[in-house]
Structure formats: C-alpha cells, structure tokens
Scaffold this active site. Structure first.
Site, mmCIF file in Angstrom:
data_model
loop_
_atom_site.group_PDB
_atom_site.id
_atom_site.type_symbol
_atom_site.label_atom_id
_atom_site.label_comp_id
_atom_site.label_asym_id
_atom_site.label_seq_id
_atom_site.Cartn_x
_atom_site.Cartn_y
_atom_site.Cartn_z
ATOM 1 C CE LYS A 70 -4.106 -1.983 2.174
ATOM 2 N NZ LYS A 70 -5.124 -1.808 3.234
ATOM 3 C CG ASP A 107 -8.006 0.614 3.361
ATOM 4 O OD1 ASP A 107 -8.844 -0.241 3.014
ATOM 5 O OD2 ASP A 107 -6.785 0.417 3.330
ATOM 6 C CE1 TYR A 213 -11.430 -11.007 3.634
ATOM 7 C CE2 TYR A 213 -10.193 -9.016 4.137
ATOM 8 C CZ TYR A 213 -10.431 -10.103 3.323
ATOM 9 O OH TYR A 213 -9.676 -10.294 2.191
ATOM 10 N N GLY A 235 -14.540 -6.871 10.611
ATOM 11 C CA GLY A 235 -13.967 -6.121 9.501
ATOM 12 C C GLY A 235 -14.667 -6.197 8.160
#
Length: 252
Positions: A70, A107, A213, A235
């Site tokens: 990222k 995000d 998640y 999540g």
C-alpha cells in the site's frame, strides 16, 4: 468470451480473496461477466506491478492493493488523489485508457462509514481512540478518526515520535474508548495470534474494532468479549465499503 475490462488485486502472499469473490459476484449481478473479470496478481516484489500493467495493456482498468504494497506502490504511480497523498498509502489504482495511473485510498471511506453508523459511536466518540499498528490501513483509519474529531493514540511495538508503546497503553486504558486493530495479527492462517494489549484491563467502556475479516471473529475480538468489552465490530463491513468506493472510482 472476450474480456475488455480487467481488474485485480496486487499483494503478496495472496490466499482467499474477498475482493475477487465480491467483484466476480458483482459482475454476475450486473450481467457483465462476459466482458469483465477480476484476478489475483500475487507479485513477490512491487516492481512486478509494471510488468502486470504492460502485459494487460488496454484491458486493465483498475487494481486493488493489499499487504505489503500500500505504501510501496506510490513511487510507481503517475498521480495521487489528495486524500491518498495525505494518508501516505494507496489501496486502489485507476488505470486510464492512455495507461496513466492514479492512486486512491478507499480504506478511509470504508472505515469512516462503519464508525459513523455504529450504534456505539456516541458512547466512545468523546474518549481516546487507539490504533494498533502503523501500516497503510492504519494511516487511513487515523485520518478518518481525526476527521471525526476524535483524539487518537498510535500504538506500535517500536514506537517512534508521536507513537506510544503497548506498555504505556496498558497504564492509560481508563482514557480509552475505541481500540482498532489494523495489524494482520489474527488473520488466517495464523488465527491464534493477537495484538499484545493488556486484555485484563478491558471493561465495558471499551469497544474493539478489527479490520481483519478472515476469520470474522478474530482472537482479538474473542478476548475482548471474554473480558467484558462494551461491543465489537468485525472487519467485513469496512471491506464492503471500500470495495464499493473502488468500483465507483473505476467507473468515474
């Protein structure tokens, strides 16, 4: 079948992908399966992004970016959305017809939406929010919390300026309302791992949020429940929010 619109996920390693399943189902629901496809691009080094882009020139329209790229992806992009530049991390790339690339951070929007619509928000918004970990997702989460007017403590195993240690956090838990795990601890297959906070100090004023998640109910959340926290947030909803924002960006 002739694919004219290709999308994908950059990361390493890549296991079960929410994004691939989510967008494949979206394409089916929108009757786009004949022309649209979502693939996983498991690249061992970030420079391989350029090869992926070159090999699929003309049909590659957008990419999601996950751990550990990222932040590493930023120097390889042509342009950054202002929010992504502020956060210092990119999780969505739009690829224009001429090949130009622009980085975004969805995000931020996925997380902020879930916080603002959480029933418990009014109970913890006046207390300190703690963000565990300092990776790309953490930067988006911190920006969202600060934009909501919350005081944020940044916690790291090796704290730098502006951050605190887990040991310091343990001594000041009475000031805390929200604790967000932005680390990969607890993620499949290492489901028995969890952030090293002092769980014995958790009580009903604390609310735990995990961006992991898979699994939905992480060891971090389970330990919070066992110690009587006021509530937890899994999540998956954040993931849905950021994916929908990515689709909006790709089609703008």
């Amino acid at each position: 079948m002739s694919i004219s619109h290709l999308y994908g996920l950059l990361g390493y390693p890549l296991g079960h992908s929410f994004s691939r399943k989510y967008f494949t189902e979206k394409f089916e629901n929108l009757a786009l399966s004949e022309s649209h496809e979502y693939r996983q691009f498991e690249i061992p080094q970030i420079e391989d992004f350029l090869q992926v882009k070159a090999e699929h020139q003309g049909i590659l329209k957008g990419l999601n970016v996950t751990i550990p790229y990222k932040q590493q992806i930023i120097p390889l992009l042509d342009e950054l959305d202002p929010a992504a530049a502020k956060i210092g991390a990119v999780n969505t790339i739009k690829i224009y017809p001429e090949g130009k690339t622009k980085g975004f951070n969805t995000d931020y929007w996925g997380f902020r939406q879930t916080i603002e619509t959480w029933d418990a928000y009014s109970l913890f918004k006046s207390k300190v929010a703690v963000v565990l970990g300092q990776g790309g997702a953490a930067k988006a989460i911190i920006a969202a919390l600060e934009d909501l007017g919350m005081s944020v403590w940044k916690v790291s195993r090796t704290p730098e300026e502006g951050q605190i240690s887990y040991e310091t956090l343990a001594l000041q838990m009475d000031e805390v309302g929200l604790i967000v795990n932005s680390t990969p601890l607890g993620m499949y297959p290492k489901v028995d791992t969890f952030p090293p906070i002092d769980y014995s100090r958790l009580k009903s004023q604390h609310y735990l949020y995990d961006i992991v998640y898979n699994p939905l109910r992480t060891a971090f959340l389970e330990k919070g429940i066992a110690h009587g926290v006021g509530g937890i947030y899994e999540g998956l909803a954040m993931l849905h929010g950021q994916a929908d924002k990515a689709w909006e960006i790709w089609n703008a």
